[in-house]
Scaffold this active site. Sequence first.
Site, PDB file in Angstrom:
ATOM      1  N   CYS A   1     -16.389  -2.890   0.938  1.00  0.00           N
ATOM      2  CA  CYS A   1     -17.829  -3.118   1.177  1.00  0.00           C
ATOM      3  C   CYS A   1     -18.692  -2.122   0.404  1.00  0.00           C
ATOM      4  O   CYS A   1     -19.874  -2.366   0.160  1.00  0.00           O
ATOM      5  CB  CYS A   1     -18.148  -2.996   2.671  1.00  0.00           C
ATOM      6  SG  CYS A   1     -17.129  -4.038   3.696  1.00  0.00           S
TER       7      CYS A   1
ATOM      8  N   SER B   1     -13.135   4.513   4.375  1.00  0.00           N
ATOM      9  CA  SER B   1     -13.353   5.960   4.363  1.00  0.00           C
ATOM     10  C   SER B   1     -12.309   6.709   5.186  1.00  0.00           C
ATOM     11  O   SER B   1     -11.802   6.210   6.192  1.00  0.00           O
ATOM     12  CB  SER B   1     -14.748   6.252   4.930  1.00  0.00           C
ATOM     13  OG  SER B   1     -14.980   7.640   4.940  1.00  0.00           O
TER      14      SER B   1
ATOM     15  N   ASN C   1      -8.046 -13.249  -0.564  1.00  0.00           N
ATOM     16  CA  ASN C   1      -8.377 -13.549  -1.972  1.00  0.00           C
ATOM     17  C   ASN C   1      -8.058 -14.994  -2.341  1.00  0.00           C
ATOM     18  O   ASN C   1      -7.741 -15.280  -3.491  1.00  0.00           O
ATOM     19  CB  ASN C   1      -7.637 -12.584  -2.908  1.00  0.00           C
ATOM     20  CG  ASN C   1      -7.924 -11.131  -2.572  1.00  0.00           C
ATOM     21  OD1 ASN C   1      -9.073 -10.706  -2.573  1.00  0.00           O
ATOM     22  ND2 ASN C   1      -6.890 -10.358  -2.249  1.00  0.00           N
TER      23      ASN C   1
ATOM     24  N   TYR D   1       0.818  -1.219   0.000  1.00  0.00           N
ATOM     25  CA  TYR D   1       0.000   0.000   0.000  1.00  0.00           C
ATOM     26  C   TYR D   1       0.857   1.276   0.000  1.00  0.00           C
ATOM     27  O   TYR D   1       0.723   2.126   0.898  1.00  0.00           O
ATOM     28  CB  TYR D   1      -0.951   0.030   1.211  1.00  0.00           C
ATOM     29  CG  TYR D   1      -2.073  -0.994   1.169  1.00  0.00           C
ATOM     30  CD1 TYR D   1      -2.393  -1.690   0.008  1.00  0.00           C
ATOM     31  CD2 TYR D   1      -2.837  -1.247   2.310  1.00  0.00           C
ATOM     32  CE1 TYR D   1      -3.412  -2.625  -0.016  1.00  0.00           C
ATOM     33  CE2 TYR D   1      -3.869  -2.176   2.287  1.00  0.00           C
ATOM     34  CZ  TYR D   1      -4.146  -2.865   1.129  1.00  0.00           C
ATOM     35  OH  TYR D   1      -5.171  -3.783   1.114  1.00  0.00           O
TER      36      TYR D   1
ATOM     37  N   PHE E   1     -21.796   4.261  -5.314  1.00  0.00           N
ATOM     38  CA  PHE E   1     -22.503   5.554  -5.332  1.00  0.00           C
ATOM     39  C   PHE E   1     -22.292   6.303  -6.647  1.00  0.00           C
ATOM     40  O   PHE E   1     -22.959   7.299  -6.896  1.00  0.00           O
ATOM     41  CB  PHE E   1     -22.021   6.433  -4.176  1.00  0.00           C
ATOM     42  CG  PHE E   1     -22.137   5.751  -2.856  1.00  0.00           C
ATOM     43  CD1 PHE E   1     -23.387   5.523  -2.289  1.00  0.00           C
ATOM     44  CD2 PHE E   1     -21.012   5.299  -2.187  1.00  0.00           C
ATOM     45  CE1 PHE E   1     -23.501   4.862  -1.077  1.00  0.00           C
ATOM     46  CE2 PHE E   1     -21.115   4.639  -0.974  1.00  0.00           C
ATOM     47  CZ  PHE E   1     -22.359   4.414  -0.423  1.00  0.00           C
ATOM     48  N   ASN E   2     -21.360   5.841  -7.458  1.00  0.00           N
ATOM     49  CA  ASN E   2     -20.973   6.623  -8.638  1.00  0.00           C
ATOM     50  C   ASN E   2     -21.224   5.942  -9.977  1.00  0.00           C
ATOM     51  O   ASN E   2     -21.463   6.616 -10.969  1.00  0.00           O
ATOM     52  CB  ASN E   2     -19.468   6.970  -8.568  1.00  0.00           C
ATOM     53  CG  ASN E   2     -19.143   7.707  -7.270  1.00  0.00           C
ATOM     54  OD1 ASN E   2     -19.893   8.573  -6.860  1.00  0.00           O
ATOM     55  ND2 ASN E   2     -18.039   7.347  -6.633  1.00  0.00           N
TER      56      ASN E   2
ATOM     57  N   GLY F   1     -15.408   0.391  -3.146  1.00  0.00           N
ATOM     58  CA  GLY F   1     -14.449   1.486  -3.284  1.00  0.00           C
ATOM     59  C   GLY F   1     -15.110   2.814  -3.614  1.00  0.00           C
ATOM     60  O   GLY F   1     -14.469   3.714  -4.163  1.00  0.00           O
TER      61      GLY F   1
HETATM   62  N1  NAP Z   1      -7.071  -7.747   0.555  1.00  0.00           N
HETATM   63  C1  NAP Z   1      -7.256  -7.037  -0.545  1.00  0.00           C
HETATM   64  O1  NAP Z   1      -6.954  -7.475  -1.675  1.00  0.00           O
HETATM   65  C2  NAP Z   1      -7.855  -5.684  -0.431  1.00  0.00           C
HETATM   66  C3  NAP Z   1      -8.262  -4.982  -1.586  1.00  0.00           C
HETATM   67  C4  NAP Z   1      -8.818  -3.706  -1.421  1.00  0.00           C
HETATM   68  C5  NAP Z   1      -8.967  -3.176  -0.141  1.00  0.00           C
HETATM   69  N2  NAP Z   1      -8.547  -3.876   0.946  1.00  0.00           N
HETATM   70  C6  NAP Z   1      -8.689  -3.322   2.312  1.00  0.00           C
HETATM   71  O2  NAP Z   1     -10.024  -2.901   2.490  1.00  0.00           O
HETATM   72  C7  NAP Z   1     -10.050  -1.537   2.913  1.00  0.00           C
HETATM   73  C8  NAP Z   1     -11.299  -0.891   2.418  1.00  0.00           C
HETATM   74  O3  NAP Z   1     -11.316  -0.897   0.983  1.00  0.00           O
HETATM   75  P1  NAP Z   1     -11.882   0.350   0.195  1.00  0.00           P
HETATM   76  O4  NAP Z   1     -11.099   1.562   0.552  1.00  0.00           O
HETATM   77  O5  NAP Z   1     -12.013  -0.011  -1.242  1.00  0.00           O
HETATM   78  O6  NAP Z   1     -13.322   0.452   0.931  1.00  0.00           O
HETATM   79  P2  NAP Z   1     -14.700   1.111   0.610  1.00  0.00           P
HETATM   80  O7  NAP Z   1     -15.255   1.452   1.941  1.00  0.00           O
HETATM   81  O8  NAP Z   1     -15.480   0.246  -0.312  1.00  0.00           O
HETATM   82  O9  NAP Z   1     -14.357   2.438  -0.209  1.00  0.00           O
HETATM   83  C9  NAP Z   1     -13.851   3.576   0.392  1.00  0.00           C
HETATM   84  C10 NAP Z   1     -13.947   4.718  -0.607  1.00  0.00           C
HETATM   85  O10 NAP Z   1     -15.329   4.992  -0.837  1.00  0.00           O
HETATM   86  C11 NAP Z   1     -15.562   6.383  -0.640  1.00  0.00           C
HETATM   87  N3  NAP Z   1     -16.931   6.577  -0.143  1.00  0.00           N
HETATM   88  C12 NAP Z   1     -17.451   6.171   1.026  1.00  0.00           C
HETATM   89  N4  NAP Z   1     -18.737   6.564   1.147  1.00  0.00           N
HETATM   90  C13 NAP Z   1     -19.010   7.258   0.021  1.00  0.00           C
HETATM   91  C14 NAP Z   1     -20.180   7.925  -0.456  1.00  0.00           C
HETATM   92  N5  NAP Z   1     -21.308   7.952   0.265  1.00  0.00           N
HETATM   93  N6  NAP Z   1     -20.118   8.533  -1.658  1.00  0.00           N
HETATM   94  C15 NAP Z   1     -18.971   8.501  -2.384  1.00  0.00           C
HETATM   95  N7  NAP Z   1     -17.833   7.895  -1.987  1.00  0.00           N
HETATM   96  C16 NAP Z   1     -17.862   7.265  -0.798  1.00  0.00           C
HETATM   97  C17 NAP Z   1     -14.531   6.798   0.401  1.00  0.00           C
HETATM   98  O11 NAP Z   1     -14.340   8.191   0.314  1.00  0.00           O
HETATM   99  P3  NAP Z   1     -14.169   9.059   1.690  1.00  0.00           P
HETATM  100  O12 NAP Z   1     -12.776   8.797   2.158  1.00  0.00           O
HETATM  101  O13 NAP Z   1     -14.387  10.459   1.217  1.00  0.00           O
HETATM  102  O14 NAP Z   1     -15.230   8.614   2.657  1.00  0.00           O
HETATM  103  C18 NAP Z   1     -13.319   5.995  -0.052  1.00  0.00           C
HETATM  104  O15 NAP Z   1     -12.629   6.631  -1.103  1.00  0.00           O
HETATM  105  C19 NAP Z   1      -8.737  -0.953   2.373  1.00  0.00           C
HETATM  106  O16 NAP Z   1      -8.332   0.200   3.077  1.00  0.00           O
HETATM  107  C20 NAP Z   1      -7.806  -2.096   2.578  1.00  0.00           C
HETATM  108  O17 NAP Z   1      -7.368  -2.104   3.930  1.00  0.00           O
HETATM  109  C21 NAP Z   1      -8.022  -5.111   0.828  1.00  0.00           C
END
Ligand code: NAP
Length: 301
Positions: free
Chosen positions: A212, A266, A160, A56, A219-220, A215
């Site tokens: 969840c 977030s 995964n 990361y 919403f988009n 990403g």
């Molecule tokens: N093991 C793996 O292969 C793997 C892969 C991907 C991720 N991960 C882990 O999972 C964690 C979470 O993944 P993720 O970041 O993809 O999670 P996510 O919760 O699906 O997405 C977060 C993104 O969504 C945005 N968001 C949240 N609410 C929103 C809304 N109402 N309208 C528009 N945008 C919104 C957030 O922006 P804001 O910051 O403005 O709220 C942020 O950019 C990562 O940090 C990582 O630790 C693991």
Amino acid sequence: MSIPKVLMAPNGPHFSRFVQGYWRLGAWNLTAQQRLSFLKSHVELGITTVDNAAIYGNSESLFGEALKLDTSMRSKIEIVSKFGINGIATSTSEKRVSHYDSSKEAIITSTETSLKRLGIDKLDALLVHRPDLLMNVDEVAEAFELLYRSGKVEHFGVSNFTRSQFQLLQSRLPNALITNQVEINPLNFDVFEDGTTDQLQELKVRPMAWSCLAGGDIFNLQTEQALRVRNSLDDLVCELGASSSEQVIYAWLLKHPSNPVALIGSSNIERIKTSVFALGLNMNTEQWYRLWTAAKGHGVA
Ligand SMILES: NC(=O)c1ccc[n+]([C@@H]2O[C@H](COP(=O)([O-])OP(=O)(O)OC[C@H]3O[C@@H](n4cnc5c(N)ncnc54)[C@H](OP(=O)(O)O)[C@@H]3O)[C@@H](O)[C@H]2O)c1
């Protein structure tokens, strides 16, 4: 809203039901003090488990810098990191393409680098980030044993992995893998249907659900599927008396019998505070399948 700590697997660690993901930390442009305040705010809410990975970017170092400002925070949190994705392609002949590497040497080097960047002595859990087609499970088991015996890692898990990859690695380990961290959201819940979560339920191991909210795509995106899902979320927000679509999405996820813990991605602490109220929502079976139907574009047979 109090967030419970839950047992991840037999003899496994206790993680908070919501876990803060730090993948995007580098993009948040926060000072070290602001990063520490963010950490303290979610820990105060009860989100004590944090997720990171060697791949990361500079996220581990940025987190470590913040933690150094108040070392008393270390004992209040559980830190998860991952290894196995061997970087971005460079022009050197040895590394022309990004690749996976789960050799013993790579596992040890990656973990020691993660510890250094985070400024800690021990990880609460180390996960294999992605399945490596060249994975020699005996070598992985040996590396895990060394890391455990040297006090550098307490628990191990994967991310995964398919059912058979999970089973194969588990067959060489003395202790239960504590999770399979997989993508789960209303636009992609393949793991509910391909046997991944069935296996975890059988073994009493909780999945950690990543992205969840897809990403933010949920919403988009302007696809028909995303539009149907958003309509269904709007209805459910009203029916359940929820205050955001995020709450409904997390309630949908947490209702699954594999009892996932939910990774939050977030950077917005107010959004996070609202999201965790999902724990108080009582979604019934018809409502759960309504979101499923919206995602699929058809009802059950
Ligand atoms: N093991 C793996 O292969 C793997 C892969 C991907 C991720 N991960 C882990 O999972 C964690 C979470 O993944 P993720 O970041 O993809 O999670 P996510 O919760 O699906 O997405 C977060 C993104 O969504 C945005 N968001 C949240 N609410 C929103 C809304 N109402 N309208 C528009 N945008 C919104 C957030 O922006 P804001 O910051 O403005 O709220 C942020 O950019 C990562 O940090 C990582 O630790 C693991």
